[in-house]
Structure formats: structure tokens, C-alpha cells
Design an enzyme around this catalytic site. Structure first.
Site, PDB file in Angstrom:
ATOM      1  N   LYS A  22      48.631 -52.462 -59.631  1.00 23.29           N
ATOM      2  CA  LYS A  22      47.699 -53.581 -59.396  1.00 23.29           C
ATOM      3  C   LYS A  22      46.770 -53.774 -60.592  1.00 23.29           C
ATOM      4  O   LYS A  22      46.598 -54.869 -61.091  1.00 23.29           O
ATOM      5  CB  LYS A  22      46.851 -53.308 -58.141  1.00 23.29           C
ATOM      6  CG  LYS A  22      45.701 -54.292 -57.968  1.00 23.29           C
ATOM      7  CD  LYS A  22      44.852 -54.008 -56.757  1.00 23.29           C
ATOM      8  CE  LYS A  22      43.697 -53.075 -56.993  1.00 23.29           C
ATOM      9  NZ  LYS A  22      42.584 -53.663 -57.787  1.00 23.29           N
ATOM     10  N   ASN A  23      46.184 -52.677 -61.051  1.00 25.48           N
ATOM     11  CA  ASN A  23      45.193 -52.820 -62.110  1.00 25.48           C
ATOM     12  C   ASN A  23      45.821 -53.157 -63.462  1.00 25.48           C
ATOM     13  O   ASN A  23      45.120 -53.584 -64.373  1.00 25.48           O
ATOM     14  CB  ASN A  23      44.351 -51.537 -62.231  1.00 25.48           C
ATOM     15  CG  ASN A  23      43.370 -51.407 -61.074  1.00 25.48           C
ATOM     16  OD1 ASN A  23      43.232 -52.324 -60.270  1.00 25.48           O
ATOM     17  ND2 ASN A  23      42.708 -50.260 -60.985  1.00 25.48           N
ATOM     18  N   ARG A  93      36.745 -59.555 -58.029  1.00 31.15           N
ATOM     19  CA  ARG A  93      35.972 -59.377 -59.255  1.00 31.15           C
ATOM     20  C   ARG A  93      36.833 -59.409 -60.503  1.00 31.15           C
ATOM     21  O   ARG A  93      36.387 -59.841 -61.563  1.00 31.15           O
ATOM     22  CB  ARG A  93      35.243 -58.041 -59.214  1.00 31.15           C
ATOM     23  CG  ARG A  93      34.194 -57.913 -58.176  1.00 31.15           C
ATOM     24  CD  ARG A  93      33.557 -56.569 -58.332  1.00 31.15           C
ATOM     25  NE  ARG A  93      33.256 -56.357 -59.750  1.00 31.15           N
ATOM     26  CZ  ARG A  93      32.166 -56.788 -60.348  1.00 31.15           C
ATOM     27  NH1 ARG A  93      31.250 -57.411 -59.677  1.00 31.15           N
ATOM     28  NH2 ARG A  93      31.982 -56.572 -61.638  1.00 31.15           N
ATOM     29  N   CYS A 117      29.630 -55.486 -55.505  1.00 31.73           N
ATOM     30  CA  CYS A 117      30.602 -55.357 -54.419  1.00 31.73           C
ATOM     31  C   CYS A 117      30.285 -54.098 -53.632  1.00 31.73           C
ATOM     32  O   CYS A 117      29.313 -53.404 -53.926  1.00 31.73           O
ATOM     33  CB  CYS A 117      32.033 -55.371 -54.936  1.00 31.73           C
ATOM     34  SG  CYS A 117      32.569 -53.850 -55.673  1.00 31.73           S
ATOM     35  N   ARG A 122      28.296 -53.148 -60.389  1.00 28.23           N
ATOM     36  CA  ARG A 122      29.365 -53.560 -61.296  1.00 28.23           C
ATOM     37  C   ARG A 122      28.966 -54.727 -62.209  1.00 28.23           C
ATOM     38  O   ARG A 122      29.519 -55.830 -62.136  1.00 28.23           O
ATOM     39  CB  ARG A 122      30.626 -53.888 -60.498  1.00 28.23           C
ATOM     40  CG  ARG A 122      31.018 -52.735 -59.595  1.00 28.23           C
ATOM     41  CD  ARG A 122      32.292 -52.948 -58.890  1.00 28.23           C
ATOM     42  NE  ARG A 122      33.443 -52.780 -59.759  1.00 28.23           N
ATOM     43  CZ  ARG A 122      34.702 -52.850 -59.332  1.00 28.23           C
ATOM     44  NH1 ARG A 122      34.951 -53.078 -58.073  1.00 28.23           N
ATOM     45  NH2 ARG A 122      35.693 -52.681 -60.162  1.00 28.23           N
ATOM     46  N   ASP A 306      39.366 -43.982 -58.342  1.00 30.18           N
ATOM     47  CA  ASP A 306      40.214 -44.649 -57.349  1.00 30.18           C
ATOM     48  C   ASP A 306      41.001 -43.659 -56.479  1.00 30.18           C
ATOM     49  O   ASP A 306      41.719 -44.083 -55.562  1.00 30.18           O
ATOM     50  CB  ASP A 306      41.183 -45.627 -58.040  1.00 30.18           C
ATOM     51  CG  ASP A 306      40.466 -46.882 -58.534  1.00 30.18           C
ATOM     52  OD1 ASP A 306      39.294 -47.090 -58.177  1.00 30.18           O
ATOM     53  OD2 ASP A 306      41.097 -47.661 -59.288  1.00 30.18           O
ATOM     54  N   ILE A 328      31.323 -42.662 -61.415  1.00 31.37           N
ATOM     55  CA  ILE A 328      31.617 -43.990 -61.986  1.00 31.37           C
ATOM     56  C   ILE A 328      30.877 -45.095 -61.229  1.00 31.37           C
ATOM     57  O   ILE A 328      30.257 -45.964 -61.835  1.00 31.37           O
ATOM     58  CB  ILE A 328      33.147 -44.285 -61.967  1.00 31.37           C
ATOM     59  CG1 ILE A 328      33.934 -43.132 -62.598  1.00 31.37           C
ATOM     60  CG2 ILE A 328      33.457 -45.621 -62.647  1.00 31.37           C
ATOM     61  CD1 ILE A 328      33.772 -42.960 -64.086  1.00 31.37           C
ATOM     62  N   ARG A 398      44.885 -55.806 -50.285  1.00 34.26           N
ATOM     63  CA  ARG A 398      44.530 -56.183 -51.658  1.00 34.26           C
ATOM     64  C   ARG A 398      45.310 -55.350 -52.661  1.00 34.26           C
ATOM     65  O   ARG A 398      45.616 -55.832 -53.745  1.00 34.26           O
ATOM     66  CB  ARG A 398      43.035 -55.927 -51.909  1.00 34.26           C
ATOM     67  CG  ARG A 398      42.112 -56.981 -51.392  1.00 34.26           C
ATOM     68  CD  ARG A 398      40.707 -56.702 -51.893  1.00 34.26           C
ATOM     69  NE  ARG A 398      40.764 -56.318 -53.297  1.00 34.26           N
ATOM     70  CZ  ARG A 398      39.994 -55.394 -53.876  1.00 34.26           C
ATOM     71  NH1 ARG A 398      39.081 -54.779 -53.191  1.00 34.26           N
ATOM     72  NH2 ARG A 398      40.127 -55.105 -55.149  1.00 34.26           N
TER      73      ARG A 398
END
Ligand code: UD1
Length: 424
Positions: A22-23, A93, A117, A122, A306, A328, A398
Site C-alpha cells: 500500500k505505502n 492523508r 489523524c 502529522r 506500522d 514515531i 484501507r
């Protein structure tokens, strides 16, 4: 709205294949705006975030068409709009990734300023400082970031923190800038390297990706290309944690094991057997309960934020006390309260969760608060005694392609139902 209903207690067994990252795919889709033409992007996961990015680039004039289950044909010849509206950016985002590619391709971008978020504030200050270092004029008007680059030129960008999205935006802006750009304290994530590989295939001149200093020599023009997205390391890591908590024995196919090194090292420390076998990982948990391990999230190649929530779920049944520190994002512990509803002993002090492992979790009704938190609740549900219902699973859609089908394929008892108790 849908929910997942999980009957816990099944040991996962069998083989599962991970999809595209995804990223990685989101910046790759944004990058097609850099040069007009036809692209084919393969190994694209069918996710809500991917659909949102397709919706966004379509508004900019792109024509995107699925030509196969996971292959997109992207035609950017008609790109004529440089405005990313609030309605799309508020949903995702990562929409902010068109900032760099619009600047690189059209020399102007108007992008709705992303708000905070669930997991933190962020900000995008580092993206904007970097663009300013490349000669862009940046203004904030009526909730939008307005960037113009009449004289886009190379520059020195020094990030205070290694930002993934910021590094990607500056890369896309710099590839056609006049002269040389140096990004210092650049993000080293595999997804950043994947973007660089696609940009190089388009003719960009870039060095140093994967290290903390990336050098870009601007070129006059680029050429469209065909490209396949790398596998999703976080999806693979999620299956590893699910295997660990259910005392499973699984093979994860189609992944890049070295992208997961920080995760596999830690899970081995927790007692799992994990063997790398080419593009597969063979994982088994033979111990009754995992050992407690301490975790601190850091930028790649460190332990990924993540994977924090999923590993916390595993630690809920560990033998001992584990400390999980999130460095993070400032608010990424919301799953702790939901895990407590399942009987977990988790105390959050500042940015550290102290997890005292229990013999057993018990099924409960819980609510997903963000993407990876949803994954952690599913993982906990797989091991819990009784039934777990996870609501608000639109978060999981998502970023995970057909997660319930993949888990069912491994023997999990999980089903998607309409959540009658919730509004639509
Ligand atoms: C990306 C990933 C996300 C992952 C995160 C960290 C995508 C689409 N998302 O998010 O899944 O959790 O990397 O690995 O790739 N920061 C600033 N100013 C900025 C930019 C960032 O202060 O201008 C801070 C952030 O608040 C955060 C840290 O830097 O504390 C890292 O954020 P960043 O790497 O930018 O995350 P994203 O690119 O948003």
C-alpha cells in the site's frame, strides 16, 4: 458498516500470499503525473486507499483502468488540473503525495492542507520546507497549500526527522528541477527505494537511495514506464504476528524477507521459528506462550511503527512483561484500551505500553480506531476464548486486501457481517 466476527482458538496453518505494498503504490500512482503518457502498474493491491488515490488522480485528468485483477493502465496524457480538493485529501492523508509530482510535472500544485489523524498531528512542515529549498513559493490560503515553482532548481534539503512522505515528495519535485538536489536525513524505507526505482526507469538520475543521503540530478524530461509494486512488508508482518498468537505453522509467499528483518528478529526473540526461503517466510510457533520482548519503533531499518499494534496483541499472551515504546507517532496506542476489553493487562505511560502477558484473552466487542489497530484486534480475536466482534472495519479495508479471505484460507474462523448496531 461492516464488522468482523471471529471465533478464536484456531491454529493458523497453510500458505498465504501477500499483495503489493500500500505505502509503495500510493507514491507510484502519484509519480505518473510527472510525465504525460501511458503507464502500466502491476501488483497493485485492491484497497480503499488505492481507490482514493485513483479518484484523486482522475480529478487531475488521469484515466485509470483495471486491465487485470491487480494491474492498472494509467493514461496521464490528459492531465490538466493541479488542484487536490479537500473532499479527497480529508479521506486519505497520503493524497499529499501529489504535491511533489504536480510540482515536478506542472510546476504548480494546490493541495488541501491535511489535518491531523487518529494516530497523531502529522504535520507537513518538512515537505513544505523542502519544496522551498528547491525554489518553490509556498503559501497557505483558505485551507489549501498553494505551491508555484517558476524557477524549480536543485537545492539542499535537510530533514529534522526522516519523513517518508516528505522524502517522496522532494524526490518527485527534484527529478526535473534544474541542477542537483541533495536530501539529507532522508527516509530509508523500502517504499522510498521502490519510488526511486520507478523514477529511474522513467529516466531520472538518482543516487544513494536506501541510505540517509539521496542525490538527484535533474533531467529535462522523463519517459512513462511499466512497473510492478513491491510486496507489502506490513501485511506479511501481520500474518507473522497472527501465526505467533495462534501457535500456527504457516508459509508466507511473495514477500521480501530482508524488508522484515527488524520484525522477524524480534519475533524470533519471542520464541517463533522463522525461516527465510527465497521469497517466502516459513513461520511456526511451537511454544505455548511467547516470551515477553521489548520493542521500540524507529524509522527503517528499525522496528516499524506500522507493526507496533499487531506485536502488542501478541505480547498480551506472553510469559512476562513487555515494554512497547512508540517514538514515531504521538497517539498510536488507542488499541491498548480495546485490548483491555479483551482481558489484556496493558498500561500506557507516556509513549510506552507496559504489557503483562495473560494466559488467555477473552472474546469481546471491540472497535477499530485506525488501520493497524484494526489488525491488532483481529489478531487478538484469533487467539481469544469465544467470540470477538470488531466493528468499524472500514479502517482495515484501507490497507489489507481481502484479509478475512486470506485468514480463512489459513483456517481462521472469521466472517464479515453487516453491523446492524452502527449507522451506515
Ligand atoms: C508513512 C506511512 C505510514 C508509516 C509512516 C512511518 C505512507 C502512505 N504512510 O507515513 O504508514 O506509519 O510513514 O513509517 O507511506 N513529520 C513532521 N513533519 C513533516 C512530516 C513528518 O514532523 O513534515 C513527522 C511525523 O509527524 C512523524 C514522523 O515525522 O512523527 C514520521 O512521519 P512520516 O515518515 O512523514 O510518515 P508518513 O509519510 O505520513
Amino acid at each position: 458498516m461492516d464488522k468482523f466476527v471471529i471465533e478464536g482458538g484456531e491454529r493458523l496453518a497453510g500458505t498465504v500470499r501477500v499483495g503489493g505494498s500500500k505505502n509503495a503504490v500510493l507514491p507510484l500512482l502519484a509519480a505518473t503525473i510527472l510525465q504525460k503518457g501511458i503507464y502500466t502498474i502491476g501488483n497493485v493491491p485492491r484497497l480503499r486507499d488505492v481507490n482514493t488515490m485513483i479518484r484523486l488522480v482522475t480529478l487531475l485528468g488521469v484515466r485509470a483502468e483495471w486491465v487485470d485483477k491487480n494491474r492498472l493502465r494509467i493514461d496521464t496524457t490528459g492531465v490538466d488540473n493541479h488542484v487536490a480538493p479537500y473532499e479527497v485529501v480529508k479521506e486519505m492523508r497520503a493524497s499529499v503525495l501529489v504535491l511533489g509530482s504536480l510540482i515536478g510535472g506542472m510546476r504548480k500544485a494546490t493541495v488541501s492542507y491535511p489535518g491531523g489523524c487518529a494516530i497523531g498531528e502529522r504535520p507537513i512542515n518538512l515537505h513544505l520546507q523542502g519544496l522551498a529549498a528547491l525554489g518553490c513559493e509556498v503559501a497557505i490560503r483558505e485551507g489549501y497549500v498553494d505551491v508555484t515553482a517558476n524557477a524549480l532548481k536543485g537545492g539542499r534539503v535537510v530533514f529534522d526527522a526522516p519523513t517518508v512522505g516528505g522524502t517522496e515528495n522532494i524526490l518527485m519535485a527534484a527529478v526535473t528541477a534544474k541542477g542537483e538536489t541533495v536530501i539529507e536525513n532522508a527516509a530509508r524505507e523500502p517504499e522510498v527505494i521502490d519510488l526511486v526505482r520507478m523514477l529511474k526507469r522513467m529516466g531520472a538520475k538518482i543516487d544513494g537511495e536506501g541510505s540517509d543521503t539521496i542525490t538527484i540530478k535533474g533531467v529535462r524530461s522523463l519517459t512513462p514506464c511499466d512497473y510492478d509494486v513491491i510486496p507489502d512488508r506490513i501485511e506479511a508482518g501481520t500474518f507473522l504476528a497472527a501465526c505467533g498468537i495462534t501457535r500456527g505453522n504457516i508459509v508466507i509467499e511473495g514477500c521480501v524477507p530482508h524488508h522484515l528483518k527488524a520484525v522477524t528478529d524480534k519475533l524470533r526473540e519471542a520464541g517463533m521459528d522463522i525461516i527465510e526461503d527465497g521469497n517466502s517466510l516459513r513461520a511456526a510457533m511451537t511454544k505455548k506462550r511467547p516470551f515477553a520482548i521489548d520493542i521500540k519503533t524507529t524509522p527503517y531499518p528499525g522496528f516499524p511503527t506500522d507493526m507496533q499494534a499487531q506485536t502488542m496483541a501478541l505480547m498480551c499472551i506472553s510469559k512476562g512483561v513487555s515494554a512497547i515504546t512508540e517514538t514515531i507517532f504521538e497517539n498510536r496506542m488507542m488499541h491498548a484500551a480495546e485490548l483491555r476489553r479483551m482481558g489484556a493487562d496493558v498500561r500506557v505511560i507516556g509513549n510506552t505500553a507496559i504489557v503483562t502477558g495473560k494466559d488467555m484473552l477473552s472474546g469481546a466487542k471491540v472497535m477499530a480506531t485506525d488501520l493497524r489497530a484494526s489488525a491488532s484486534l483481529i489478531i487478538a480475536g484469533l487467539a481469544a476464548y469465544g467470540t470477538t466482534e470488531v466493528s468499524r472495519i472500514y479502517h482495515i479495508d484501507r490497507g489489507y486486501e481481502a484479509i478475512e479471505e486470506k485468514l480463512k484460507g489459513l483456517g481462521a474462523k472469521i466472517s464479515r457481517r453487516k453491523d446492524e448496531g452502527m449507522g451506515s
